[in-house]
Enzyme design. Structure first.
Site, short mmCIF file in Angstrom:
data_model
loop_
_atom_site.label_atom_id
_atom_site.label_comp_id
_atom_site.label_asym_id
_atom_site.label_seq_id
_atom_site.Cartn_x
_atom_site.Cartn_y
_atom_site.Cartn_z
N ASP A 318 0.82 -1.21 0.00
CA ASP A 318 0.00 0.00 0.00
C ASP A 318 0.86 1.26 0.00
O ASP A 318 1.93 1.31 0.62
CB ASP A 318 -0.90 -0.01 1.24
CG ASP A 318 -1.83 1.19 1.29
OD1 ASP A 318 -2.66 1.32 0.39
OD2 ASP A 318 -1.70 1.99 2.24
N GLU A 371 1.04 -0.54 -5.11
CA GLU A 371 0.05 0.51 -5.32
C GLU A 371 0.85 1.81 -5.38
O GLU A 371 1.15 2.42 -4.36
CB GLU A 371 -0.97 0.54 -4.18
CG GLU A 371 -2.15 1.44 -4.50
CD GLU A 371 -2.38 2.56 -3.48
OE1 GLU A 371 -3.16 3.48 -3.78
OE2 GLU A 371 -1.78 2.51 -2.40
#
Length: 640
Positions: A318, A371
């Site tokens: 993330d 990401e």
């Protein structure tokens, strides 16, 4: 305070462990630090070890000693590692505990264990002694995992938030447990044809509304849905049904909760000391100090832990952009340049490369997914050529352009034709996943269906066209739960998805389309084998901006599997629309997003068409087609 017996002569830590820990390369700290039930000198108990170099006193408090701060003090190792350890007899698995710390600067803390395998259900904050024994039954999956997770395999990812996929209405709308979820989720994912499930972070987190992205337990699945073994069972069950599991993992920041990592031993131990590097303005959280070897060992061990102990197939990392840039979401003067005066976080870059190189070397068949929302180069290139070393990366540019284009009234789309075509210019610069994720259906953004323009029929047609275009576009696919049937409401983590909508034919139609798209991708190597290569894609025509039509080819490595894709993004059907094709023979219509069974108008080409020897678009043959309104067509070449 009554001091009770603690054995200090036993240690799980070797000189090599200490060397690797302090070097920043230890990848299995979970076998050494934390709480481990063992037998010492014929006595059963628990060995505790915690890193707190700036503490002057550390003890273990828990339900086994009445939370007495003086009962079970730990001993500081004499090797300069900053690790406190000790064996406490008679403590058993299931016991609740914390560490009590005195610090050099006069603070007193009660902290959860950074390497705990299990925590009390929030809002309680104690760690729990636990064993991770589990008899896995996913041997067949693990054998084929390298092929199923390969870059030339189909990746059709269903993104799930465990607390809101389904709930139990007859029991106060409570969460489903990991074990309750296992058969329901596996059956649904298998029926829909997805290849992988991606879970929003399951690591323990104090605030449910963070969806897991504010992690405190980097070695523990959240106890909201059951025990560690229950979560293992869920993954095991999915594997036995042939479904891969991706876990979201957050090494970019952590919450400031008092029981967690923040200011752990009275100093900024896990986080940067300089506030301009330490504090993340977007998430009001702290940023790991990637320059500290011990922190690198902690994070490297956490990543290894989920892939090794829980058999996860991939980690989706993330907020990578926030790790790469020192000025991410910061105003001028609010960040510290690196030693060369630039805005790159050199320590984080080095850690990311180390992480990927270590994971791929130690755990064959896994993947890491970034990401990463910027144009940082070589994200999915190997570290030995200067890349970051990820296996794949989310294509945020495609997502933004696609949703911007499809949210426009079709009458204006011709002025934004480049939003469809631009993605191909860079589609093969990285190993991209096309994400329509949870981030696009929260915080007032509305659901995918509600973003679509027009009356209800056109909204559904537009959504089906979006899916048809997305599944044909180069790149692996990711869809957040609820999108596959066109949920009207935006996602709410406090409630179940609106499964009752599947009583209505238009929602059934969208679901059936997604199911068919997944099946068609899996059956046609042209739609996945060369996702990351120019050789797998070829434009037929991208110039027809006036009619908002694009057409292209998808190809496999053998040349035998050839698909023609034609997309009409206006509500006007087009008759006798000619496109050039490279070969003679029959082109079977294998998908039409406007088919009646999906809720469309039924415009089509009667199952396919034989190519005519009429040159067009610079090709020797052509098809003369009927293009449905707001429709996408897939044709498969079936030979002369």
């Amino acid at each position: 305070m009554t001091t009770k017996r603690v054995l200090y002569h036993y240690s799980r830590l070797t000189d090599l462990d200490i060397y690797l820990f302090r070097e920043g390369t230890h990848s299995r700290l979970y076998e050494k630090l934390g709480a481990h039930p063992v037998e010492v000198d014929g006595e059963e108990g628990v060995y505790f070890a915690v890193w707190a170099p700036n503490a002057t006193y550390v003890s273990v408090i828990g339900d086994f000693n009445g939370w007495d701060r003086g009962a079970h003090p730990l001993k500081l190792r004499e090797d300069g590692s900053g690790i406190w350890e000790g064996f406490i007899p008679e403590v058993k698995p299931g016991s609740l505990y914390k560490y009590y710390l005195h610090t050099r600067n006069g603070f007193h803390f009660e902290k959860g264990d950074p390497l705990a395998f299990f925590w009390e259900p929030p809002p309680k904050t104690a760690s729990m002694v636990w064993k991770l024994a589990y008899e896995w039954q996913d041997e067949e999956w693990m054998k084929v995992r390298p092929q199923r997770n390969a870059l030339d395999a189909p990746w059709l990812i269903y993104e799930v938030h465990l607390g809101s996929w389904r709930r139990v209405p007859e029991d106060g709308h409570r969460f489903l447990t990991y074990r309750e979820l296992a058969p329901l989720l596996a059956e649904y994912v298998k029926k829909m044809g997805f290849t992988h499930v991606e879970f929003l972070p399951v690591m323990e987190h104090p605030f449910y509304g963070s969806w897991g992205y504010q992690t405190t337990g980097y070695f523990a699945p959240t106890s909201r849905y059951g025990s560690p073994q229950d979560f293992m069972y869920l993954i095991d069950y999915l594997h036995r049904e042939g479904i891969g599991v991706i876990l979201d993992w957050v090494p970019s920041h952590f919450p400031t909760d008092a029981h967690g990592l923040a200011f752990f031993d009275g100093t900024y131990l896990y986080e940067y000391e300089d506030f301009r590097k330490r504090f993340h303005p977007d998430w009001q959280s702290y940023i790991f100090d990637y320059g500290k070897p011990e922190v690198r060992s902690f994070l490297l061990s956490s990543a290894t832990f989920w892939l090794e102990k829980y058999h996860a197939d991939a980690l989706r990392i993330d907020a990578v952009a926030s790790m790469l840039y020192l000025d991410y979401s910061r105003s001028p003067g609010g960040w510290v340049p690196n030693i060369y005066g630039g805005n790159e976080n050199l320590e984080a870059i080095d850690f990311i490369r180390q992480l990927n190189a270590s994971l791929f070397a130690a755990l064959p068949g896994i993947q890491t997914i970034a990401e990463e929302s910027t144009a940082w180069p070589l994200v999915t290139n190997p570290t030995y050529v200067g890349g970051l070393g990820f296996g794949m990366k989310w294509n945020m540019g495609w997502m933004n352009d696609a949703l911007s284009y499809f949210s426009k009234d079709p009458i204006y789309r011709k002025y934004h034709h480049d939003q469809l075509t631009f993605s191909i210019w860079y589609a093969f610069s990285e190993n991209f996943i096309l994400p329509l994720s949870h981030d696009e259906v929260v915080h007032g953004k509305g659901s995918l269906l509600s973003k679509m323009p027009g009356d209800p029929w056109q909204k559904f047609a537009n959504l089906r066209a979006l899916f048809g275009y997305m599944w044909a576009h180069p790149g692996k696919k990711l869809l957040f739960m609820g999108g596959e049937w066109g949920q009207w409401r935006e996602w709410n983590h406090e409630e179940s998805l609106d499964w009752h909508l599947l009583e209505y034919p238009e929602h059934q139609g969208v679901q059936l389309l997604v199911r068919d798209l997944n099946r068609i991708v899996r059956q046609n190597p042209a739609l996945y084998e060369l996702d990351f290569s120019h050789e797998g894609f070829e434009w037929i025509d991208f110039h027809d901006w006036e009619k908002s039509i694009v057409s292209f080819l998808r190809k496999d490595s053998s040349g035998e599997n050839l698909l023609v894709i034609v997309c009409n993004f206006t509500p006007v059907p087009r008759y006798e629309y000619r496109i050039g094709v490279p070969r003679p023979g029959f082109y079977r219509e294998i998908l039409n997003t406007d088919a009646a069974e999906y809720g469309g108008s039924g415009h089509g080409n009667f199952g396919g068409q034989k190519a005519e020897a009429v040159p067009f678009h610079g090709r020797p043959y052509s098809l003369n087609l009927t293009l449905p309104p707001l429709g996408v067509l897939y044709f498969r070449w079936e030979g002369a």
